[in-house]
Every structure is written in structure tokens, then in C-alpha cells.
Design a protein around this motif. Structure first.
Motif, PDB file in Angstrom:
ATOM      1  N   ALA A 132       0.828  -1.208   0.000  1.00 41.30           N
ATOM      2  CA  ALA A 132       0.000   0.000   0.000  1.00 41.30           C
ATOM      3  C   ALA A 132       0.865   1.263   0.000  1.00 41.30           C
ATOM      4  CB  ALA A 132      -0.923  -0.001   1.209  1.00 41.30           C
ATOM      5  N   VAL A 139      -5.526   1.659   3.311  1.00 40.25           N
ATOM      6  CA  VAL A 139      -5.769   0.314   3.840  1.00 40.25           C
ATOM      7  C   VAL A 139      -6.908   0.385   4.856  1.00 40.25           C
ATOM      8  CG1 VAL A 139      -4.818  -1.635   5.132  1.00 40.25           C
ATOM      9  CG2 VAL A 139      -3.378  -0.400   3.492  1.00 40.25           C
ATOM     10  N   GLY A 160      -4.146  -0.566   9.861  1.00 42.10           N
ATOM     11  CA  GLY A 160      -4.300   0.140   8.586  1.00 42.10           C
ATOM     12  C   GLY A 160      -4.644   1.595   8.826  1.00 42.10           C
TER      13      GLY A 160
END
Length: 245
Positions: A132, A139, A160
Motif C-alpha cells: 500500500a 488500507v 491500517g
């Protein structure tokens, strides 16, 4: 104890969070339990995902990488944002998203990854976050089935940009319906609160009008919060028994 509290709340008529204290009390307790800075209580796990994907910018024409093995809500939320779910193959040993398959699915339309901690099993989040970061993707952890699950000493949902949980009746922490978004970024959490409350101003979302941003109603009710705080008194003990078994 819980029954008395619920009866008292019902008799006062303070049924929604706008004139009651119990939802905010639950948010603080749940954030502490999970190890997140902030928690926003929502009407369901699905609405938690809808809030998270919206505030992190998933929009029309985007592609969102997701595991093909999950509850249908994970895909429905992506479609609701007029985006396209793109399946990243699972690891056959865990049925979790296989991080080594992520890069081959990324295109110039990809905006986010939704790893799903299905049945409470932790996704390899270091690898997901590395991919990511390399490609500038958001995320959003679907931790709807992962209360108290851990990855390298941290609770799932805190790894995340945002993490989402469900408290629907079939879950380990049930309230009939209910959900939560957790996060550590105040500005993102302020926007999440504002969006879930019809776009009303909230802290860093300034009052340029009564409804400064586009919003919806994804609020948790007082009765759900009271049920959840009662259920939380035994969740750690139950999790310990489940792990031992």
C-alpha cells in the motif's frame, strides 16, 4: 445491571446519541479495548465500512483490492461507492488475502486495499501495508469478525488507515446490530463522525454551515451501546476460553 440501565434509558426518552451519553462511553471503552486512539460507533459493520471507504476517498471508477473469501457486505460496500472490487487470490492454507498476489492486481485506478481478517485470523499486515505504501493506497481493515485478534502484539483493526468491526447478532460481541470504525488520525476520525451524522460539523470539521460536508446517517443507538458495554464485561474471558479450546 444491564437490564436496569436499559430500562432507565428507555424511560428517559434519550434514545439517540444526540441527547444521551452511552454511545460516547462505549466508543471510549472500545477504543481502549482495541488499543486505538479513537472509535466511532455505527449502526452496523456494513455502515462502518461505508463510512471508512467514503472518508478515505474511494469513489466512482476506483478499483479496491479485496479478498474473494468474505461476507458479501465487503463487496457491497465497494459497489455502493460506485467502485469495483478486484479479487486478490487467497492463501490456500488460511483463506486470507495473499499479499504476494497484491502487486499484480494494482492498476492506475486502484485506490485502496480491504484485507479481511476472516474468522478472526490475522492477515499478514506488514506485507499489505508495504504494498500500500509503495503504491500510495489506503488500507481499510475489515475486522468485522476479529475483535481481540492480534498481529505482532497489536490488535486487528489498528494496523491500517482505519479498521471496521461488526456487532451483529451472530458475532462474538453482539448487540443485535452495530458496528465501529477505529483509527488513530484525528482529522480522519472527525470527518468520519461528521459524515456518519448527516454531515454536521464536528471538531476539525468547521461550521461553515449547519451541514458543512455531504453526509449520511450511520449512527448507533443508545440501547446498542448499553448492550455492548454489558457484553464487553465477558469478551476477554470468552476469547481466552475460545483460544484455549
Amino acid at each position: 445491571n444491564a437490564e436496569n440501565g436499559i430500562t432507565e434509558m428507555l424511560r428517559t426518552g434519550r434514545w439517540w446519541r444526540g441527547n444521551g451519553e452511552h454511545v460516547a462511553e462505549f466508543e471510549k471503552k472500545y477504543a481502549d479495548l482495541i488499543g486505538a486512539k479513537r472509535c466511532l460507533a455505527t449502526a452496523s459493520g456494513t455502515t462502518a465500512l461505508l463510512v471508512a471507504t467514503h472518508v478515505l476517498g474511494v469513489d466512482a471508477g476506483d478499483e479496491v483490492l479485496v479478498s474473494p473469501f468474505t461476507f458479501i457486505a465487503t463487496y457491497n460496500v465497494i459497489f455502493m461507492n460506485k467502485a469495483l472490487p478486484v479479487f486478490v487470490d487467497t492463501d490456500p492454507e488460511t483463506f486470507l488475502i495473499n499479499p504476494s498476489k497484491i502487486e499484480e492486481r494494482i492498476t492506475d485506478r486502484t485506490s485502496a486495499i480491504i484485507p479481511v481478517h476472516i474468522y478472526g485470523l490475522p492477515v499478514d499486515m506488514d506485507s499489505v501495508n508495504a504494498a500500500a505504501k509503495k503504491h500510495d493506497l489506503k488500507v481499510i481493515e475489515d475486522a468485522c469478525q476479529a475483535w481481540l485478534g492480534e498481529y505482532k502484539g497489536k490488535k486487528l483493526g489498528t494496523l491500517g488507515d482505519l479498521g471496521c468491526f461488526s456487532f451483529q447478532n451472530s458475532k462474538n460481541l453482539p448487540a443485535g446490530e452495530g458496528g465501529a470504525v477505529v483509527g488513530n488520525n484525528d482529522e480522519i476520525m472527525d470527518r468520519s463522525y461528521s459524515f456518519h451524522n448527516c454531515g454536521r460539523p464536528y471538531q476539525s470539521v468547521k461550521r461553515t454551515s449547519d451541514y458543512p460536508i455531504r453526509g449520511s446517517n450511520r449512527r448507533m443507538q443508545q440501547i446498542q451501546a448499553l448492550i455492548l458495554m454489558s457484553q464487553m464485561e465477558r469478551i476477554q474471558k470468552d476469547a481466552g476460553v475460545r483460544l484455549e479450546n
